[in-house]
Design an enzyme around this catalytic site. Structure first.
Site, PDB file in Angstrom:
ATOM      1  N   ALA A  28       0.865  -1.193   0.000  1.00 41.23           N
ATOM      2  CA  ALA A  28       0.000   0.000   0.000  1.00 41.23           C
ATOM      3  C   ALA A  28       0.897   1.237   0.000  1.00 41.23           C
ATOM      4  CB  ALA A  28      -0.962  -0.001   1.174  1.00 41.23           C
ATOM      5  N   GLY A  32       5.681   8.361   1.262  1.00 39.19           N
ATOM      6  CA  GLY A  32       6.582   8.118   2.384  1.00 39.19           C
ATOM      7  C   GLY A  32       7.479   6.923   2.108  1.00 39.19           C
ATOM      8  N   HIS A  33       6.896   5.861   1.540  1.00 38.42           N
ATOM      9  CA  HIS A  33       7.720   4.694   1.204  1.00 38.42           C
ATOM     10  C   HIS A  33       8.726   5.044   0.098  1.00 38.42           C
ATOM     11  CE1 HIS A  33       3.960   2.619   2.696  1.00 38.42           C
ATOM     12  NE2 HIS A  33       4.878   2.034   3.413  1.00 38.42           N
ATOM     13  N   GLN A 149       9.045   2.138  16.581  1.00 40.85           N
ATOM     14  CA  GLN A 149       9.471   0.956  15.821  1.00 40.85           C
ATOM     15  C   GLN A 149      10.974   1.034  15.506  1.00 40.85           C
ATOM     16  OE1 GLN A 149       7.271  -1.147  12.511  1.00 40.85           O
ATOM     17  NE2 GLN A 149       8.485   0.227  11.250  1.00 40.85           N
ATOM     18  N   SER A 181       0.453   7.833   5.730  1.00 39.22           N
ATOM     19  CA  SER A 181       0.327   6.480   6.271  1.00 39.22           C
ATOM     20  C   SER A 181      -0.617   5.690   5.374  1.00 39.22           C
ATOM     21  CB  SER A 181      -0.267   6.557   7.689  1.00 39.22           C
ATOM     22  OG  SER A 181      -0.727   5.280   8.083  1.00 39.22           O
TER      23      SER A 181
HETATM   24  O1  PAF Z   1       6.709  -0.314   9.123  1.00 44.72           O
HETATM   25  C1  PAF Z   1       6.244  -1.307   8.507  1.00 44.72           C
HETATM   26  O2  PAF Z   1       5.702  -1.193   7.391  1.00 44.72           O
HETATM   27  C2  PAF Z   1       6.322  -2.679   9.157  1.00 44.72           C
HETATM   28  O3  PAF Z   1       6.172  -2.594  10.530  1.00 44.72           O
HETATM   29  C3  PAF Z   1       7.590  -3.451   8.778  1.00 44.72           C
HETATM   30  C4  PAF Z   1       8.847  -2.737   9.288  1.00 44.72           C
HETATM   31  C5  PAF Z   1       7.686  -3.611   7.265  1.00 44.72           C
HETATM   32  C6  PAF Z   1       7.565  -4.840   9.414  1.00 44.72           C
HETATM   33  O4  PAF Z   1       6.455  -5.574   8.991  1.00 44.72           O
END
Ligand code: PAF
Length: 274
Positions: A28, A32-33, A149, A181
């Site tokens: 998705a 940001g990604h 995280q 997000s």
């Molecule tokens: O941040 C995320 O998208 C997830 O927590 C990750 C680091 C890919 C682990 O499933």
């Protein structure tokens, strides 16, 4: 762009590419990604991404079944962004039926998301360790939107002596300040208009704390501001940026972290202080 779906395919691709910069994702994909991919490209190594919606990091009442999935769209975005390799493991590859190992990180995983989502960080730590074992990256890129995280992953990497460099990448935001997000896709238009109140409250609180205002009163006021906008705050806290322990006065490095419910969506945000 190489697409690997089995460990054999991944090993072949990894051997051909040599050391990689790694961007683990749950798909998705949004800007940001793609900022993570850009940061990894700037690191100078071929970029590998993974897409795996990790069941062990979702609670029983969470959105695993309806988590947004768009494999074709994600692959097109990764190819456009210049990824060299995408790892797409199935659940049985990641979690073989005979597997029994989970990684439990204490310390930075204890409070906040760790308290509100029991088991979440064990799921994250376990899958990230598996992904690192499979991909064997030189470096791995994580978005600062999930600040806790990052600290959990850093702790795990240090404690287990994993040979990977963790690189945090600043949060990408809409012009309104709302942190990007994948779960923002669940927001109704009205909720979308209310959501930036979380970031606004953090900015306001950071200014007050830096100006010397009492921390407890400032955080109380921030929760009130967020509630006034129609969100249900879970926590707004001033914490040590690495240990995630709450702090009652401004010591450095400090971070303001927040989570709030808006409709069905859990919004997270955080900013540095001072
Ligand atoms: O941040 C995320 O998208 C997830 O927590 C990750 C680091 C890919 C682990 O499933």
């Amino acid at each position: 762009m190489i697409i690997a779906r089995t460990l054999a395919e991944l090993n072949e691709a990894r051997n051909a590419l040599g050391p990689v910069g790694f961007v683990p994702t749950m798909g998705a994909l949004h800007e940001g990604h793609l900022a993570l991919v850009d940061a990894a490209k700037a690191g100078g190594l071929p970029v590998a991404a993974s897409i795996f919606v990790n069941p062990t990091q979702f609670g029983p009442k969470e959105d695993l079944a309806r988590y947004p999935r768009d494999e074709a769209g994600d692959l097109a975005k990764l190819e456009g962004a210049g990824c060299a390799l995408v790892w797409l493991p199935g659940v049985h590859v990641m979690y073989p039926p005979h597997g029994t190992t989970m990684i439990h990180v204490n310390g930075p995983a204890t409070h906040w998301e760790g308290a509100s989502r029991p088991g979440h960080f064990a799921g994250v730590a376990t899958v990230v360790a598996k992904l690192f074992g499979q991909m064997r990256p030189e470096s791995a890129y994580f978005g600062e939107k999930d600040w806790q995280q990052i600290q959990v992953v850093r702790r795990m990497v240090a404690d287990l002596h994993l040979p990977v460099r963790i690189v945090p990448v600043p949060t990408r935001r809409e012009p309104s300040g709302l942190a990007l997000s994948s779960r923002n896709a669940y927001l109704t238009p009205e909720e979308h208009r209310a959501a930036p109140a979380l970031h606004a409250a953090l900015l306001h609180a950071a200014r007050e704390i830096v100006a010397g205002k009492e921390v407890a009163a400032t955080l109380h006021h921030a929760r009130h501001e967020v509630a006034q906008a129609g969100l249900v705050p879970d926590y707004i806290a001033l914490v040590h940026a690495e240990t995630l322990e709450p702090i009652s006065g401004l010591i450095r490095p400090a971070r303001l972290i927040a989570a709030a419910k808006l409709g069905h969506v859990r919004l997270l945000d955080n900013i540095p202080v001072g």
